[in-house]
Design a protein around this motif. Structure first.
Motif, short mmCIF file in Angstrom:
data_model
loop_
_atom_site.label_atom_id
_atom_site.label_comp_id
_atom_site.label_asym_id
_atom_site.label_seq_id
_atom_site.Cartn_x
_atom_site.Cartn_y
_atom_site.Cartn_z
N PRO A 1 9.83 -10.73 -53.92
CA PRO A 1 10.47 -10.22 -52.87
C PRO A 1 12.54 -11.49 -52.74
CG PRO A 1 8.85 -10.01 -52.30
CD PRO A 1 8.96 -10.75 -53.42
N GLY A 2 11.98 -11.91 -53.11
CA GLY A 2 13.11 -12.77 -52.61
C GLY A 2 14.45 -13.13 -52.75
N CYS A 3 14.40 -12.43 -54.64
CA CYS A 3 15.60 -11.92 -55.31
C CYS A 3 15.58 -10.21 -55.32
CB CYS A 3 15.48 -12.62 -56.92
SG CYS A 3 15.26 -14.32 -56.93
N GLY A 4 15.15 -10.09 -54.45
CA GLY A 4 14.82 -8.33 -54.47
C GLY A 4 14.44 -8.01 -56.01
N LEU A 5 13.80 -8.27 -56.47
CA LEU A 5 13.18 -7.92 -58.23
C LEU A 5 12.19 -7.41 -57.97
CD1 LEU A 5 14.41 -9.45 -60.92
CD2 LEU A 5 11.29 -9.59 -60.81
N TYR A 6 11.91 -6.05 -57.92
CA TYR A 6 10.68 -5.19 -58.38
C TYR A 6 10.80 -4.60 -59.42
CZ TYR A 6 10.50 -6.07 -53.50
OH TYR A 6 10.81 -7.08 -52.34
N LEU A 7 10.51 -4.62 -60.74
CA LEU A 7 10.44 -4.07 -62.27
C LEU A 7 9.28 -4.10 -62.78
CD1 LEU A 7 13.56 -6.17 -63.54
CD2 LEU A 7 13.67 -3.59 -62.89
N ASN B 1 8.04 -2.39 -66.30
CA ASN B 1 7.72 -1.17 -67.97
C ASN B 1 6.62 -0.42 -68.04
OD1 ASN B 1 6.80 -3.22 -69.27
ND2 ASN B 1 7.22 -3.15 -71.19
N MET B 2 6.09 0.00 -67.00
CA MET B 2 4.73 -0.10 -67.16
C MET B 2 5.09 1.52 -66.53
SD MET B 2 1.44 -2.55 -66.62
CE MET B 2 2.09 -3.58 -65.55
N ASP B 3 4.47 2.25 -66.76
CA ASP B 3 4.63 4.13 -66.52
C ASP B 3 3.89 4.30 -65.33
OD1 ASP B 3 6.37 4.78 -68.82
OD2 ASP B 3 5.19 5.42 -69.49
N GLU B 4 2.88 3.69 -65.38
CA GLU B 4 2.72 3.46 -63.74
C GLU B 4 2.65 3.14 -62.54
OE1 GLU B 4 -1.55 0.78 -63.60
OE2 GLU B 4 -0.50 0.87 -65.99
N TYR B 5 3.83 2.05 -62.41
CA TYR B 5 5.11 1.87 -61.74
C TYR B 5 5.72 2.39 -61.36
CZ TYR B 5 0.60 -1.72 -61.67
OH TYR B 5 -0.63 -2.20 -61.74
N ILE B 6 6.29 2.45 -61.90
CA ILE B 6 7.51 2.95 -61.96
C ILE B 6 8.07 4.30 -61.66
CG2 ILE B 6 9.73 3.94 -63.72
CD1 ILE B 6 8.87 2.39 -66.03
N ASP B 7 8.59 3.38 -60.19
CA ASP B 7 9.64 4.62 -59.38
C ASP B 7 8.14 4.81 -57.50
OD1 ASP B 7 12.07 5.59 -60.27
OD2 ASP B 7 11.12 7.15 -61.44
N LYS B 8 7.34 4.58 -57.74
CA LYS B 8 6.51 3.98 -56.76
C LYS B 8 6.74 3.22 -55.89
CE LYS B 8 2.35 6.21 -58.39
NZ LYS B 8 2.08 5.71 -59.71
N VAL B 9 6.47 3.41 -54.48
CA VAL B 9 6.95 2.29 -53.54
C VAL B 9 6.41 1.05 -53.20
CG1 VAL B 9 7.35 2.51 -50.66
CG2 VAL B 9 7.63 4.67 -52.47
N TYR B 10 6.43 0.28 -53.41
CA TYR B 10 5.44 -0.82 -52.88
C TYR B 10 6.19 -1.55 -51.74
CZ TYR B 10 4.24 -5.81 -53.62
OH TYR B 10 3.49 -6.86 -53.36
N ILE B 11 4.48 -1.49 -50.63
CA ILE B 11 5.16 -1.66 -49.65
C ILE B 11 4.46 -3.38 -49.32
CG2 ILE B 11 4.39 -1.33 -46.92
CD1 ILE B 11 4.04 1.63 -47.41
N ILE C 1 10.23 -2.60 -47.64
CA ILE C 1 9.57 -1.40 -48.80
C ILE C 1 10.56 -1.23 -49.81
CG2 ILE C 1 9.40 1.25 -48.77
CD1 ILE C 1 9.26 1.52 -45.74
N ASN C 2 10.26 -1.07 -51.13
CA ASN C 2 10.86 -1.31 -52.92
C ASN C 2 10.21 -0.10 -53.47
OD1 ASN C 2 12.47 -3.39 -51.84
ND2 ASN C 2 11.15 -4.26 -50.74
N PHE C 3 11.38 0.26 -53.97
CA PHE C 3 10.87 0.86 -55.75
C PHE C 3 10.79 0.14 -56.21
CE2 PHE C 3 12.64 4.55 -52.90
CZ PHE C 3 12.02 5.28 -52.82
N ILE C 4 9.46 0.28 -57.40
CA ILE C 4 9.54 -0.49 -58.86
C ILE C 4 10.67 0.64 -59.41
CG2 ILE C 4 7.97 -0.86 -60.84
CD1 ILE C 4 7.43 -2.47 -57.57
N GLU C 5 11.73 -0.22 -59.78
CA GLU C 5 13.13 0.10 -61.50
C GLU C 5 11.89 -0.29 -62.36
OE1 GLU C 5 16.36 -1.89 -60.18
OE2 GLU C 5 16.19 -1.13 -57.60
N GLU C 6 12.56 0.68 -63.50
CA GLU C 6 12.44 0.33 -64.72
C GLU C 6 13.10 -0.45 -65.12
OE1 GLU C 6 11.97 3.15 -69.08
OE2 GLU C 6 12.60 4.44 -67.00
N GLY C 7 12.00 -1.36 -66.07
CA GLY C 7 13.07 -2.36 -66.52
C GLY C 7 12.88 -2.52 -67.87
N GLU C 8 13.09 -3.60 -69.09
CA GLU C 8 13.47 -3.15 -69.83
C GLU C 8 12.25 -3.61 -71.30
OE1 GLU C 8 13.89 -5.85 -72.80
OE2 GLU C 8 13.74 -7.64 -71.45
#
Length: 184
Positions: free
Chosen positions: A109-115, A117-127, A177-184
Motif C-alpha cells: 500500500p505504501g507504494c500503491g502496488l496491487y499486482l 499474474n493470477m487470474d483469480e485476483y486480477i481486477d478484484k477489489v482489495y479492501i 479500496i484498490n483494484f488488483i492490476e495485472e502484472g507481468e
C-alpha cells in the motif's frame, strides 16, 4: 529502508519441478543463518545473489500440495519483499527449473502496488480497513460489503473510493479500496 511488500508466490508445474522448488524453500526456511532469505534460492541454483535482486524473506514455512490431477503440484511461500514483487528473482528460478511457472500476488500500500499474474485476483477489489477484515471482492461484492459496513448508499466503486479517502483523512481509522492490476 524499503517499504515491505506482502508477496505470495505459488510455484506450479509437474510434481518433479515443484518438488525441487519446495526443497529449495524448505532448505532456506530451515537454514538458521539466512532465516528464509530468498537469495538462498539463487545461490543454490548456481546464481549470484548480487546480480539477481532477491531482497526478501519467507514469512512462513513453505506449503506443498500435490493432491491434484496426475502430475500437477504447487508450492506456496509467503514473503516480505523490498518495494514490490521480485520479478528478476522469479524469472531466474523459472529459467533454472525448466517448465516451472511462478504465480504471484503482491500488495504494498505504501507504494500503491496491487499486482498479480493470477487470474483469480486480477481486477478484484482489495479492501483494507482498520475495522473490517481485509479481503478480495468483485466490484459488486465490494460495494455490497461497504454499504453494509459503513451504512452508506454509494452505488459505484468510484464513490466508495472518494468516501474512503475522506474517511481516512477525517477519522483515526483507515479505509483503502484498490483494484488488483495485472502484472507481468
Amino acid at each position: 529502508m524499503p517499504n515491505w511488500c506482502d508477496t505470495t508466490y505459488k510455484a506450479v508445474g509437474t510434481k518433479e519441478q515443484v518438488k525441487k522448488f519446495y526443497e529449495l524453500a524448505t532448505k532456506s526456511w530451515n537454514n538458521k543463518d539466512n532465516n528464509g532469505w530468498l537469495g538462498h534460492f539463487v545461490t543454490e541454483l548456481g546464481g549470484d545473489w548480487k546480480e539477481t535482486p532477491c531482497r526478501g524473506w519467507m514469512q512462513d514455512a513453505p506449503s506443498f500440495n500435490d493432491d491434484f490431477l496426475d502430475d500437477y503440484a504447487e508450492c506456496t511461500i509467503y514473503c516480505n519483499t523490498a518495494w514490490g514483487e521480485l520479478s528478476e528473482w522469479r524469472h531466474f528460478i523459472e529459467q533454472k527449473i525448466d517448465g516451472l511457472f511462478i504465480e504471484y500476488l503482491a500488495i504494498e500500500p505504501g507504494c500503491g502496488l496491487y499486482l498479480s499474474n493470477m487470474d483469480e485476483y486480477i481486477d478484484k477489489v482489495y479492501i483494507d480497513s482498520s475495522e473490517y477484515e481485509i479481503d478480495f471482492y468483485t466490484e459488486v461484492g465490494a460495494i455490497e460489503h461497504l454499504q453494509e459496513w459503513y451504512q452508506k448508499d454509494y452505488e459505484t466503486i468510484e464513490e466508495w473510493i472518494g468516501f474512503a479517502d475522506q474517511y481516512t483523512n477525517e477519522t483515526d481509522e483507515w479505509l483503502s479500496i484498490n483494484f488488483i492490476e495485472e502484472g507481468e
